[in-house]
Design an enzyme around this catalytic site. Structure first.
Site, mmCIF file in Angstrom:
data_model
loop_
_atom_site.group_PDB
_atom_site.id
_atom_site.type_symbol
_atom_site.label_atom_id
_atom_site.label_comp_id
_atom_site.label_asym_id
_atom_site.label_seq_id
_atom_site.Cartn_x
_atom_site.Cartn_y
_atom_site.Cartn_z
ATOM 1 N N PHE A 266 8.100 19.610 -99.096
ATOM 2 C CA PHE A 266 7.905 19.919 -100.516
ATOM 3 C C PHE A 266 7.006 21.141 -100.724
ATOM 4 C CE2 PHE A 266 7.259 15.196 -99.842
ATOM 5 C CZ PHE A 266 8.608 14.942 -99.668
ATOM 6 N N CYS A 267 7.115 22.135 -99.856
ATOM 7 C CA CYS A 267 6.303 23.353 -99.955
ATOM 8 C C CYS A 267 4.816 23.033 -99.911
ATOM 9 C CB CYS A 267 6.638 24.129 -101.230
ATOM 10 S SG CYS A 267 8.317 24.749 -101.295
ATOM 11 N N ASN A 268 4.449 22.058 -99.082
ATOM 12 C CA ASN A 268 3.048 21.684 -98.936
ATOM 13 C C ASN A 268 2.811 21.285 -97.477
ATOM 14 O OD1 ASN A 268 0.448 20.562 -99.053
ATOM 15 N ND2 ASN A 268 0.763 19.782 -101.118
ATOM 16 N N THR B 139 2.470 25.962 -101.296
ATOM 17 C CA THR B 139 2.627 27.216 -100.561
ATOM 18 C C THR B 139 2.150 28.412 -101.379
ATOM 19 O OG1 THR B 139 4.557 26.297 -99.426
ATOM 20 C CG2 THR B 139 4.309 28.696 -99.392
#
Length: 888
Positions: A424-426, A153
């Protein structure tokens, strides 16, 4: 499969057999001593825990902290911006650490500069703001910002900075970069006079562990491989945050222009410290606007005059750096090299564990041949060059349906296995691997799902997955404990055995260790030890079943009850199913201290927040953090009793003298403190040193008892689904979500039957009272059908009316036996199977209106009249029922 032999898919892959079948030499451990000894000496706090979230943060060894603290105790480190002796020591030490960092990445101060930041995210933001972007104009299209869609992110977020400068932003799919044709360097043209472009990509995907080619760096810089067809000079930012924790990075070979990283990914400590490694020949391009303390060679306060310092690091490190944390890095490097021998050894060790776990997971099959997990990967885990020690997957049921990651996480927690779940911030990688379209992401947001929550399935579509990741101190035992967990919960129901927990030993040592050879081929068919850390010295023999009390026994009745005589608890429980009056209250419980034992009553007054004194107190640790049975299962062994007549609460526990706590605070003596419950900040007060010492003695660690302040109002987030805006917001005590929780005996009975039929010979394992106590409800009713309560819109208990707010989504606490504090996952797993992968049980209630001008009571034996959702507007309460319960 009770009593039957295990099918082949339930066997754990033997490590020896895995090594023999490998096509390449694999390395386990560090060859200089037992990994078991290293774990015991440096990571003793991991005893009983399987930590598999090293991609989130790795863990620090004890010697690193000891060495750092010794350094701090023996030296005086001043502000490096001063000129005194202590400041000079700090400055010189920091500069030495800079050199150590560059040496770690195989480069030198002649080629790279270390700019300290608060982490990799801050380093990325620095590049986004300082890169010499050229806006489009009459002479050209301007700069271009490209990033791989498989990016964190924090990389994607750079586009907001570029968009503000009218710079073109182009997301690039991994498959497009892989398939991009290499161009002749000469054909790329002369970049002189052309706008600068920036391409960002991760050395390792934090989602799948895919390691992207470092050769892309030179190819993009030279123009031989282009993320986009734009004339100009290409610079490369290599996001190394996920990569450098388990692999060496040689910047003398792969000379990225910018390399952001966070040191906690490598050492575990310190957190909040990162760096931007900048290639010196690229650093001159960076443009800085803001200047802070220490970055100016000279400036004027009254005129626009500012001259930056000549050093790149000093020019960009605004303010005083976190110099003590920087000094801690020296001890991190020392410990890492001493314990492992270096990053290459870590790369080989962690990859061996990942490849073994991948092979074992891939081989697991249900009896019908269906896979147990779906793994998301761009590689076959063939080598550490293409794959990091990360495995992302979803668990499947026997029909191929995804089991929600939140449920897997909860089950893993019961086995004391720590994993990561979600995206996972992806988001880009999550969409690509899970097949989630842009429209579905927006739909999930509208349905209430946001990044990082536990909403795992929406309309049958998964919103994320499970990730496990290994670190340098991970062991074969960690991997096998995780695999046994998957086998136990999917292929081998434990049938009531206590949950196995990891031990501090190492089940898988390097080949040749006879102890390891005996342990490695073990399967889940064998029995499992009981959890030792959950059992108190007295918990195995002490029965702390709640005793029922009548409020009238504890304080004089305000008025005699009117209407029909209430039935006793025993008579109410025996009302036959199908009787028109079979919906009655059979049990009433309140829980004066959050997460502690129930206090059962037969008649009890109501307050504005629910049953009077229900969840009015809670136990907190030394940092003021609210404790639950998930962290401290022995909380259920603490028995509170409310004496309304004496205005005290008596607290009992095995082996302890009873202690008394006043029901109300003394406003002149209390110490007000702030605490949090379910993200809500609440005003509380400390109940004093005496009860704190009592709790600390029982639990063996410093705990406090606090109570919600009587003048503090906390409002419920849950509202009635039919007309949320029009309903009055309910006031809450220290409960999680609602004033009351109701469960139906018919629902409990069905669950009990399901648990019994899965046992060999149908032997009953969970008595009714045991199951009821696990769900920690306030109101227990007799019902006619299981789970009919979820179709109710309102209920009337006498003349009291309650709105049904919706089902209660259950967590791991239902696996804790409320009489012993021991865990058993059968209840959670069976309920999950029965409720189609969503663990719901019981419904939340709140008052529709409550007139407290005269006392209101709930009583065992009161008739419960449910109002179905479709009939709510057509139902009137019969006059004969309005006086069923004693109200005033």
């Amino acid at each position: 499969m009770a009593g039957g032999a295990a099918h082949p898919g339930a066997e754990l892959l033997a490590f020896e057999r895995f090594l023999d079948s490998s096509l390449q030499p694999l390395v386990y451990g560090y060859g200089r001593g037992s990994l078991r000894e290293l774990r015991a000496r440096e990571f003793g706090r991991l005893a009983g825990t399987v930590y598999l979230d090293h991609a989130g943060t790795t863990l620090f060894p004890q010697s690193q902290i000891t060495s750092f603290m010794k350094d701090l105790m023996e030296n005086v480190y001043g502000n490096p911006h001063s000129q005194n002796i202590s400041s000079k020591l700090t400055h010189d030490t920091v500069e030495q650490v800079r050199f150590r960092i560059l040496a770690h990445f195989r480069t030198s101060p002649e080629d790279y500069t270390v700019i300290f930041t608060s982490g990799s995210t801050a380093a990325l933001k620095l590049v986004a703001e300082a890169f010499p972007w050229v806006s489009p104009g009459p002479e050209g299209s301007g700069s271009c910002f490209c990033y791989l869609t498989d990016s964190h992110t924090s990389v994607v977020g750079m586009r907001k900075v570029t968009a503000a400068r009218d710079v073109t932003c182009i997301p690039v799919r991994p498959e497009d970069m892989w398939s991009a044709e290499r161009q002749d360097a000469a054909a790329a043209g002369d970049p002189a006079g052309q706008p600068p472009h920036l391409f960002c990509y991760p050395a390792q995907s934090n989602f799948s562990g895919t390691r992207y080619p470092l050769s892309w760096i030179g190819e993009v810089q030279s123009g031989r491989r282009r993320p986009a067809s734009r004339p100009g000079q290409w610079f490369v930012l290599l996001d190394a945050a996920a990569f450098v924790g388990t692999s060496p990075l040689d910047l003398s070979v792969h000379q990225a222009d910018f390399v952001p990283l966070s040191f906690y990914k490598i050492f575990g400590f310190p957190t909040g410290l990162g760096a931007l490694l900048v290639k010196n020949c690229s650093a001159a391009l960076l443009r800085k606007t803001y200047f802070g303390g220490g970055t100016a060679a000279a400036y004027l306060a009254g005129d626009d005059f500012y001259v930056p310092r000549e050093s790149v690091a000093e020019r960009f490190e605004d303010g005083t750096i976190s110099f003590l944390d920087v000094i801690a890095l020296k001890h991190g490097f020392d410990a890492l090299e001493r314990l492992t021998g270096g990053m290459e050894s870590i790369r080989q060790h962690t990859f061996t564990l990942a490849q073994y776990t991948y092979a074992a997971l891939s081989s697991l099959r249900y009896p019908n041949g269906a896979p147990v997990v779906q793994i998301y990967s761009d590689s076959e885990f063939s080598s550490p060059e293409v794959q990091g020690p990360v495995i992302s997957f979803n668990v499947l049921d026997g029909h191929g349906n995804i089991v929600g990651y939140s449920q897997v996480d909860k089950m893993a927690s019961l086995h004391n296995i720590h994993v990561r779940t979600g995206c996972f911030c992806n988001t880009g990688a999550c969409q690509r691997h899970l097949g989630i379209s842009d429209e579905m992401v927006k739909k999930h947001l509208q349905a209430g799902h946001v990044c990082g929550d536990d909403v795992d399935l929406i309309d049958g579509q998964t919103t994320g997955c499970v990730r496990i990741s290994f670190g340098y101190m991970s062991t074969l035992e960690d991997a096998q404990a995780f695999l046994r967990f998957i086998i136990a919960t999917r292929l081998h129901p434990s049938h009531g055995q206590p949950l196995p927990l990891a031990t501090s030993g190492e089940a898988g040592a390097p080949p040749g260790d006879s102890e390891a050879q005996n342990a490695v081929p073990a399967t889940w068919v064998r029995g499992s030890p009981s959890p030792q850390e959950d059992a108190s010295p007295h918990s195995g023999v002490w029965n702390n079943s709640p005793t029922a009390f009548n409020a009238e026994d504890l304080c004089p009745p305000l008025l005699e009850a009117t209407g029909p005589q209430q039935t006793t608890l025993e008579k109410a429980a025996d009302v036959p199913d199908g009787d028109l009056r079979s919906h009655v209250v059979t049990n009433l419980y309140l829980y004066p201290i959050k997460s502690c034992a129930a206090f059962e009553v037969t008649r009890w007054p109501l307050g504005s927040q629910g049953l009077l004194y229900d969840r009015s107190w809670m136990v907190v640790n030394h940092n003021g953090i609210c404790l639950s049975q998930k962290q401290e299962p022995r909380l259920c062994l603490i028995q509170p009793f409310i004496d309304l007549q004496r205005r005290i609460m008596v607290i009992k526990a095995q082996g302890m003298e009873p202690i008394e706590v006043p029901l109300e605070e003394n406003s002149e003596q209390v110490r007000i403190c702030q605490s949090k419950v379910c993200a809500d900040r609440v005003n509380t007060y400390d109940c004093g040193e005496k009860i704190s010492n009592w709790l600390s003695k029982f639990f063996g660690r410093p705990y406090h008892l606090i109570k919600q302040s009587s003048d503090f109002q906390r409002n419920a987030k849950k509202r009635h689904g039919k007309d949320q805006s029009a309903r009055t917001t309910a006031a809450l005590s220290l409960v999680n979500e609602a004033q009351y929780l109701l469960i139906n005996r018919s629902s409990i009975l069905e669950l009990q039957q399901q648990l019994s039929t899965s046992r060999e010979n149908g032997k009953e394992l969970f008595p009714m009272n045991n199951l009821i106590s696990r769900f920690r409800a306030n109101i227990i009713t007799n019902g006619t059908r299981a789970f009919e309560e979820e179709k109710w819109d309102e209920i009337s208990v006498g003349s009291l009316r309650f709105q049904v707010l919706g089902p209660c989504h259950r967590c791991q606490m239902i696996c804790i036996d409320q009489q012993t504090g021991q865990r058993n996952q059968d209840v959670f797993q069976k309920l999950s199977e029965r409720r189609e992968r969503k663990v719901k049980f019981g419904v939340y209630l709140m008052h529709t209106s409550l007139d407290l001008s005269s006392p209101c009571y709930l009583s065992v034996g009161s008739q419960v009249l449910p109002l179905l959702k479709e009939n709510i507007e057509h139902h009137d309460i019969p006059a004969t029922e309005k006086s069923q319960d004693a109200i005033s």
